[in-house]
Design a protein around this motif. Structure first.
Motif, PDB file in Angstrom:
ATOM      1  N   ARG A   1       0.833  -1.202   0.000  1.00  0.00           N
ATOM      2  CA  ARG A   1       0.000   0.000   0.000  1.00  0.00           C
ATOM      3  C   ARG A   1       0.869   1.254   0.000  1.00  0.00           C
ATOM      4  NH1 ARG A   1      -2.356  -2.666   4.185  1.00  0.00           N
ATOM      5  NH2 ARG A   1      -2.070  -0.946   5.672  1.00  0.00           N
ATOM      6  N   GLN A   2       1.952   1.231   0.762  1.00  0.00           N
ATOM      7  CA  GLN A   2       2.862   2.379   0.784  1.00  0.00           C
ATOM      8  C   GLN A   2       3.449   2.634  -0.608  1.00  0.00           C
ATOM      9  OE1 GLN A   2       5.796   1.617   3.854  1.00  0.00           O
ATOM     10  NE2 GLN A   2       4.220   1.226   5.385  1.00  0.00           N
ATOM     11  N   ASP A   3       3.893   1.578  -1.275  1.00  0.00           N
ATOM     12  CA  ASP A   3       4.449   1.733  -2.622  1.00  0.00           C
ATOM     13  C   ASP A   3       3.412   2.317  -3.577  1.00  0.00           C
ATOM     14  OD1 ASP A   3       6.836   0.665  -1.763  1.00  0.00           O
ATOM     15  OD2 ASP A   3       6.405  -1.359  -2.474  1.00  0.00           O
ATOM     16  N   LEU A   4       2.171   1.824  -3.452  1.00  0.00           N
ATOM     17  CA  LEU A   4       1.108   2.299  -4.336  1.00  0.00           C
ATOM     18  C   LEU A   4       0.848   3.787  -4.120  1.00  0.00           C
ATOM     19  CD1 LEU A   4      -2.185   0.415  -5.071  1.00  0.00           C
ATOM     20  CD2 LEU A   4      -2.246   2.824  -4.469  1.00  0.00           C
ATOM     21  N   ILE A   5       0.768   4.212  -2.854  1.00  0.00           N
ATOM     22  CA  ILE A   5       0.526   5.634  -2.551  1.00  0.00           C
ATOM     23  C   ILE A   5       1.670   6.487  -3.064  1.00  0.00           C
ATOM     24  CG2 ILE A   5       0.347   7.307  -0.662  1.00  0.00           C
ATOM     25  CD1 ILE A   5      -1.122   5.072   0.920  1.00  0.00           C
ATOM     26  N   ARG A   6       2.875   6.045  -2.809  1.00  0.00           N
ATOM     27  CA  ARG A   6       4.058   6.807  -3.225  1.00  0.00           C
ATOM     28  C   ARG A   6       4.060   7.012  -4.746  1.00  0.00           C
ATOM     29  NH1 ARG A   6       7.240   3.367  -1.439  1.00  0.00           N
ATOM     30  NH2 ARG A   6       7.361   4.055   0.746  1.00  0.00           N
ATOM     31  N   GLU A   7       3.788   5.945  -5.466  1.00  0.00           N
ATOM     32  CA  GLU A   7       3.858   6.007  -6.925  1.00  0.00           C
ATOM     33  C   GLU A   7       2.664   6.748  -7.524  1.00  0.00           C
ATOM     34  OE1 GLU A   7       4.089   1.901  -7.926  1.00  0.00           O
ATOM     35  OE2 GLU A   7       6.041   1.622  -6.942  1.00  0.00           O
ATOM     36  N   GLN A   8       1.440   6.453  -7.070  1.00  0.00           N
ATOM     37  CA  GLN A   8       0.258   7.054  -7.687  1.00  0.00           C
ATOM     38  C   GLN A   8       0.090   8.522  -7.295  1.00  0.00           C
ATOM     39  OE1 GLN A   8      -3.326   4.759  -7.394  1.00  0.00           O
ATOM     40  NE2 GLN A   8      -2.390   2.897  -8.213  1.00  0.00           N
ATOM     41  N   ALA A   9       0.518   8.897  -6.078  1.00  0.00           N
ATOM     42  CA  ALA A   9       0.465  10.315  -5.700  1.00  0.00           C
ATOM     43  C   ALA A   9       1.418  11.130  -6.571  1.00  0.00           C
ATOM     44  CB  ALA A   9       0.814  10.480  -4.224  1.00  0.00           C
ATOM     45  N   ALA A  10       2.623  10.596  -6.792  1.00  0.00           N
ATOM     46  CA  ALA A  10       3.589  11.280  -7.656  1.00  0.00           C
ATOM     47  C   ALA A  10       3.063  11.363  -9.085  1.00  0.00           C
ATOM     48  CB  ALA A  10       4.931  10.553  -7.614  1.00  0.00           C
ATOM     49  N   ALA A  11       2.399  10.283  -9.546  1.00  0.00           N
ATOM     50  CA  ALA A  11       1.859  10.274 -10.908  1.00  0.00           C
ATOM     51  C   ALA A  11       0.726  11.290 -11.056  1.00  0.00           C
ATOM     52  CB  ALA A  11       1.368   8.868 -11.265  1.00  0.00           C
ATOM     53  N   ALA A  12      -0.121  11.410 -10.029  1.00  0.00           N
ATOM     54  CA  ALA A  12      -1.217  12.380 -10.084  1.00  0.00           C
ATOM     55  C   ALA A  12      -0.680  13.803 -10.186  1.00  0.00           C
ATOM     56  CB  ALA A  12      -2.100  12.233  -8.841  1.00  0.00           C
TER      57      ALA A  12
ATOM     58  N   LEU B   1      -5.716  11.124  -4.951  1.00  0.00           N
ATOM     59  CA  LEU B   1      -6.464  12.049  -5.806  1.00  0.00           C
ATOM     60  C   LEU B   1      -5.891  13.456  -5.648  1.00  0.00           C
ATOM     61  CD1 LEU B   1     -10.053  10.891  -4.814  1.00  0.00           C
ATOM     62  CD2 LEU B   1      -8.870  10.303  -6.945  1.00  0.00           C
ATOM     63  N   LEU B   2      -5.751  14.176  -6.765  1.00  0.00           N
ATOM     64  CA  LEU B   2      -5.200  15.529  -6.714  1.00  0.00           C
ATOM     65  C   LEU B   2      -6.331  16.558  -6.774  1.00  0.00           C
ATOM     66  CD1 LEU B   2      -2.051  16.971  -8.227  1.00  0.00           C
ATOM     67  CD2 LEU B   2      -4.194  18.118  -8.811  1.00  0.00           C
ATOM     68  N   GLY B   3      -6.232  17.552  -5.893  1.00  0.00           N
ATOM     69  CA  GLY B   3      -7.186  18.653  -5.894  1.00  0.00           C
ATOM     70  C   GLY B   3      -6.462  19.985  -5.849  1.00  0.00           C
ATOM     71  N   ARG B   4      -7.205  21.062  -5.998  1.00  0.00           N
ATOM     72  CA  ARG B   4      -6.631  22.414  -5.997  1.00  0.00           C
ATOM     73  C   ARG B   4      -7.244  23.231  -4.873  1.00  0.00           C
ATOM     74  NH1 ARG B   4      -2.292  23.679  -9.606  1.00  0.00           N
ATOM     75  NH2 ARG B   4      -2.474  22.290 -11.408  1.00  0.00           N
ATOM     76  N   PHE B   5      -6.467  24.178  -4.354  1.00  0.00           N
ATOM     77  CA  PHE B   5      -7.022  25.146  -3.405  1.00  0.00           C
ATOM     78  C   PHE B   5      -6.817  26.555  -3.965  1.00  0.00           C
ATOM     79  CE2 PHE B   5      -2.690  24.177  -1.854  1.00  0.00           C
ATOM     80  CZ  PHE B   5      -2.127  25.440  -1.783  1.00  0.00           C
ATOM     81  N   ASP B   6      -7.508  27.533  -3.393  1.00  0.00           N
ATOM     82  CA  ASP B   6      -7.473  28.907  -3.888  1.00  0.00           C
ATOM     83  C   ASP B   6      -6.038  29.437  -3.897  1.00  0.00           C
ATOM     84  OD1 ASP B   6      -7.680  31.775  -4.132  1.00  0.00           O
ATOM     85  OD2 ASP B   6      -9.807  31.560  -3.622  1.00  0.00           O
ATOM     86  N   GLU B   7      -5.640  29.978  -5.017  1.00  0.00           N
ATOM     87  CA  GLU B   7      -4.263  30.446  -5.192  1.00  0.00           C
ATOM     88  C   GLU B   7      -3.910  31.580  -4.240  1.00  0.00           C
ATOM     89  OE1 GLU B   7      -1.271  31.229  -8.992  1.00  0.00           O
ATOM     90  OE2 GLU B   7      -3.456  31.201  -9.255  1.00  0.00           O
ATOM     91  N   SER B   8      -4.920  32.318  -3.751  1.00  0.00           N
ATOM     92  CA  SER B   8      -4.642  33.442  -2.849  1.00  0.00           C
ATOM     93  C   SER B   8      -4.015  32.986  -1.535  1.00  0.00           C
ATOM     94  CB  SER B   8      -5.933  34.220  -2.564  1.00  0.00           C
ATOM     95  OG  SER B   8      -6.855  33.421  -1.835  1.00  0.00           O
ATOM     96  N   PHE B   9      -4.211  31.718  -1.176  1.00  0.00           N
ATOM     97  CA  PHE B   9      -3.624  31.216   0.073  1.00  0.00           C
ATOM     98  C   PHE B   9      -2.098  31.127  -0.012  1.00  0.00           C
ATOM     99  CE2 PHE B   9      -7.923  29.227   0.752  1.00  0.00           C
ATOM    100  CZ  PHE B   9      -8.235  29.955   1.890  1.00  0.00           C
ATOM    101  N   LEU B  10      -1.553  31.206  -1.202  1.00  0.00           N
ATOM    102  CA  LEU B  10      -0.098  31.118  -1.351  1.00  0.00           C
ATOM    103  C   LEU B  10       0.619  32.322  -0.768  1.00  0.00           C
ATOM    104  CD1 LEU B  10       0.223  29.572  -4.936  1.00  0.00           C
ATOM    105  CD2 LEU B  10       0.469  28.422  -2.723  1.00  0.00           C
ATOM    106  N   ASP B  11      -0.118  33.357  -0.351  1.00  0.00           N
ATOM    107  CA  ASP B  11       0.500  34.485   0.353  1.00  0.00           C
ATOM    108  C   ASP B  11       0.996  34.064   1.735  1.00  0.00           C
ATOM    109  OD1 ASP B  11      -0.084  36.109  -1.771  1.00  0.00           O
ATOM    110  OD2 ASP B  11      -1.941  36.900  -0.905  1.00  0.00           O
ATOM    111  N   VAL B  12       0.431  33.001   2.273  1.00  0.00           N
ATOM    112  CA  VAL B  12       0.851  32.476   3.572  1.00  0.00           C
ATOM    113  C   VAL B  12       2.158  31.712   3.365  1.00  0.00           C
ATOM    114  CG1 VAL B  12       0.180  30.941   5.471  1.00  0.00           C
ATOM    115  CG2 VAL B  12      -1.548  32.294   4.283  1.00  0.00           C
ATOM    116  N   PRO B  13       3.113  31.762   4.308  1.00  0.00           N
ATOM    117  CA  PRO B  13       4.374  31.037   4.139  1.00  0.00           C
ATOM    118  C   PRO B  13       4.151  29.566   3.770  1.00  0.00           C
ATOM    119  CG  PRO B  13       4.525  32.464   6.037  1.00  0.00           C
ATOM    120  CD  PRO B  13       3.113  32.546   5.559  1.00  0.00           C
ATOM    121  N   PRO B  14       4.935  29.048   2.837  1.00  0.00           N
ATOM    122  CA  PRO B  14       4.715  27.680   2.344  1.00  0.00           C
ATOM    123  C   PRO B  14       4.786  26.620   3.447  1.00  0.00           C
ATOM    124  CG  PRO B  14       6.837  28.556   1.608  1.00  0.00           C
ATOM    125  CD  PRO B  14       6.069  29.700   2.160  1.00  0.00           C
ATOM    126  N   GLU B  15       5.660  26.821   4.433  1.00  0.00           N
ATOM    127  CA  GLU B  15       5.757  25.839   5.515  1.00  0.00           C
ATOM    128  C   GLU B  15       4.452  25.739   6.303  1.00  0.00           C
ATOM    129  OE1 GLU B  15       9.886  27.564   4.815  1.00  0.00           O
ATOM    130  OE2 GLU B  15       7.840  28.344   5.044  1.00  0.00           O
TER     131      GLU B  15
END
Length: 696
Positions: A213-224, A252-266
């Motif tokens: 399961r770990q291998d699957l998550i690692r690979e499919q998340a990167a592929a998404a 599964l890959l999703g998006r969030f509002d780009e305006s939140f990128l004003d907050v520090p990435p960490e």
């Protein structure tokens, strides 16, 4: 030989507990089988959120019969001894065997069916399972004797050689029926044995192997992420956690509002990771407005609704983070720092504000004295005065992991000098082996001052680490100081007494990773008066290089032989061997104390020989006459390789001396002079290192 399958199925097991549970299950099972005399082949343990599974290969169908012999009392021993032995063994006196006047009990234990052993062992194992947290449930939970498990236990599969191993635990009978995925499978699944277990569960949408399961998550998340032109930010801990939350993972890959990128990435990454278990993505080296969540089902709409729901939850979390970010910036760091006076650092050491003032004073001094080169004392003080201010901000209150980092962001947003912002951000570093070590001067001064103050303050109130206990992380602080000092070549006395001994121990730990022998560190520390880590390590490294050579190994052997002779003879030297002029020391005007010492030793040896020395003896005297002042002068100049080279010239003369000269000569004058010569040899070596501490 046969295989055994055990599945313990329950409600959801917390992901953080699964690795420990797998290790405990294997350990307890191996011990139970070993105690029962059952040999084992390969043992595999898997986990999902709803089950722990163990497969043991190549078990015998039955244990072997054994005969155990227990030694008892001697024939004619007091009756009480015999009676006690009979009670212990459960035998009669007539059952005992006499051999050489001693009584023995011979107990024959017949073999047992392995299935019987398993039927006994598994219930005991389950009842004794050491979960970090466990619970009782149902009507039986009113009794403290009822079963405790991490979550309610619902079913047990126990199959040996394809047959059910019959037992019952808290009303749950073992069998061969299990269930698959909570949503993608209906009804019970019959398991034939260990060989078809994983395949039948896979058909029911359960990947029972956690590593798969770990291998699957690692690979499919990167592929998404790749499919959207993004790069997944690697997070192995998150891979393991998501695998522990799902039986059929679907990234599964999703998006969030780009305006939140004003907050520090960490902050964004920590919010997504900690609260939602999401991965984040980057594009062109910067954080992107994308996340990857891991569903536990294959959705008919391709996951659109799942992504939409997760997007809403993440947006709420990021809104909170943005609020904290904006609120904190309404005050200057200096205003935040005023609140530190209300926070107790330690009841005997005052508030955090008190600690900050000590650190500021020390950081300024380190810069002003040139101990940290090219450091502006004013900037060092300013950074130190603000380095803890973010502890009272809203953001660090929500995410303590961001302390220091957020202070750096706030300082930069406030327009403070970059050197100050960087120092606030990095002053906790290094926080462990392998962490980045500060090199920027202002950061070095503040990081060093903070850690030095911590150690000296707690040692001053006698709060020192004991055994495995180190509540104030003083060992970590010491390792940080060692790394900062050595990486930057700082010439700094680290302390005396207990503090110095404490650093010596930490230095051994730190240098062991670099392949430096602990006994060589002891050999240098034993000289005393050395608290400069850079100089000390230079000497240690030169010593390690030297003892690794043939000359070094042979000189060490010669030293140990000389030291053993002097110890056996309890020789401390003869009085009055240095010629004196009235009460004046003839070497008092020698400027270099090390050279004066060597000259005194030389005079003590040659001052008043009443006989003609043998050739090897004279050669050693001459070699010492040349090497001792050379070694002492090299040490004074911190040329430790040169000091070792000077000692190397003594290797052949000391070998020849022991081969050709009788130390304990019948002539008392010769014996005394030769013991003095060995004492001078030992003293010359000790100017470089205490060779008595070197192993080998």
């Amino acid at each position: 030989m046969s295989d055994f399958l055990l599945e313990l199925r329950s409600e959801e097991i917390p992901a953080r507990m699964q690795a420990g549970a797998r290790a405990d299950l294997e350990r307890l099972f191996r011990k139970a089988m070993d105690d029962a005399g059952v040999s084992l082949g390969e043992v595999t343990v898997w986990s999902t959120p709803r089950r722990l599974a163990l497969i043991a290969r190549d078990l015998p169908l039955a244990t072997a019969a054994v005969s155990e012999e227990i030694k008892g009392p001697r024939v004619g021993a007091p009756p009480q001894a015999l009676e006690g032995f009979l009670r212990k063994t459960g035998l009669a006196e007539s059952d005992l065997v006499e051999r050489d006047g001693v009584l023995f009990a011979v107990i024959d234990k017949p073999g047992r069916a392995t299935a019987e052993v398993l039927a006994e062992a598994i219930p005991a194992l389950v009842c004794a399972f050491p979960w970090p947290k466990s619970q009782r449930w149902g009507a039986a939970s009113i009794s403290t004797e009822s079963l405790r498990w991490v979550r309610p236990l619902s079913a047990i599969v126990a199959l040996f050689d394809g047959e059910v191993v019959p037992f019952e635990i808290d009303g749950i009978a073992s069998g061969r029926l299990t269930r698959g995925h909570r949503f993608h499978s209906e009804g019970e699944i019959e398991i034939a044995g260990a060989d078809d277990y994983a395949a039948k569960l896979r058909a029911a949408h359960v990947i029972v192997n956690h590593e798969e399961r770990q291998d699957l998550i690692r690979e499919q998340a990167a592929a998404a992420a790749h499919a959207e032109g993004l790069l997944l930010v690697a997070d192995e801990g998150l891979v393991v956690e998501n695998a522990g939350l799902t039986e059929w993972p679907v990234p599964l890959l999703g998006r969030f509002d780009e305006s939140f990128l004003d907050v520090p990435p960490e902050v964004i990454q920590l919010t997504a990771r900690t609260n939602q278990k999401y991965f984040v993505c980057e594009k062109d080296g910067k954080l992107a407005n994308a996340f990857v969540c891991t569903a536990n089902i294959v959705a008919l709409d391709g996951g659109a609704e799942i992504i939409a729901g997760n997007r809403k939850v993440l947006a709420a979390r990021l809104s909170d983070a943005r609020f904290f970010w904006e609120q904190d910036q309404k005050k200057r760091l200096s205003e935040h720092a005023e609140k530190l006076a209300r926070i107790t650092f330690h009841e005997k050491l005052g508030t955090v504000a008190d600690k900050v003032q000590r650190v500021a004073k020390l950081a300024e001094w380190l810069a002003a004295e040139g101990i940290v080169p090219d450091c502006d004392p004013a900037l060092a003080r300013q950074a130190a005065e603000l380095c803890k201010a973010d502890l009272v901000t809203e953001m660090v209150g929500e995410f303590p992991e961001l302390q220091g980092l957020m202070g750096g962001y706030y300082a930069r947003a406030e327009g403070l000098p970059h050197a100050v912002a960087d120092a606030i951000r990095d002053h906790y570093k290094p926080v462990g082996q392998g962490d980045e070590v500060p090199t920027a001067p202002v950061t070095v001064a503040v990081a060093l001052a903070d850690k030095l103050d911590t150690i000296r303050s707690f040692f001053a109130i006698d709060e020192k680490p004991t055994g495995s206990k180190d509540p104030f992380a003083l060992r970590r602080a010491a390792l940080g100081i060692i790394q900062i000092v050595t990486a930057n070549g700082l010439r700094l006395g680290i302390g005396e007494g207990d503090v110095l001994a404490f650093f010596a121990d930490r230095l051994k730990v730190q240098q062991r990773e670099a392949g430096v022998r602990h006994d060589l560190i002891d050999a240098v520390f034993a000289l005393g008066g050395e608290d400069d880590l850079v100089r000390l390590l230079a000497r240690v490294h030169a010593l390690q290089a030297f003892v690794g050579t043939e000359d070094g190994a042979n000189l060490l052997a010669g030293y140990k032989r000389a030291a053993n002779i002097l110890k056996k003879e309890n020789w401390t030297g003869q009085d009055g061997r240095i010629p004196r002029d009235g009460e004046e020391d003839p070497f008092a005007m020698v400027d270099d104390p090390d050279v004066a010492f060597a000259a005194r030793e030389r005079a003590a040896v040659q001052g008043a020989l009443s006989y003609q020395p043998e050739p090897a003896e004279a050669a050693l005297i001459a070699a010492l006459d040349a090497a001792a002042p050379r070694a002492a002068a090299a040490v004074a100049e911190e040329d430790f390789a040169g000091a070792m080279a000077a000692l190397a010239t003594l290797r052949a003369p000391i070998d020849a001396f022991f081969n050709d000269v009788t130390v304990n000569d019948a002539d008392p004058a010769k014996r005394a002079a030769r013991l003095d010569l060995l004492s001078a040899f030992r003293a010359a070596v000790h100017k470089v290192a205490d060779f008595s501490r070197i192993e080998g």
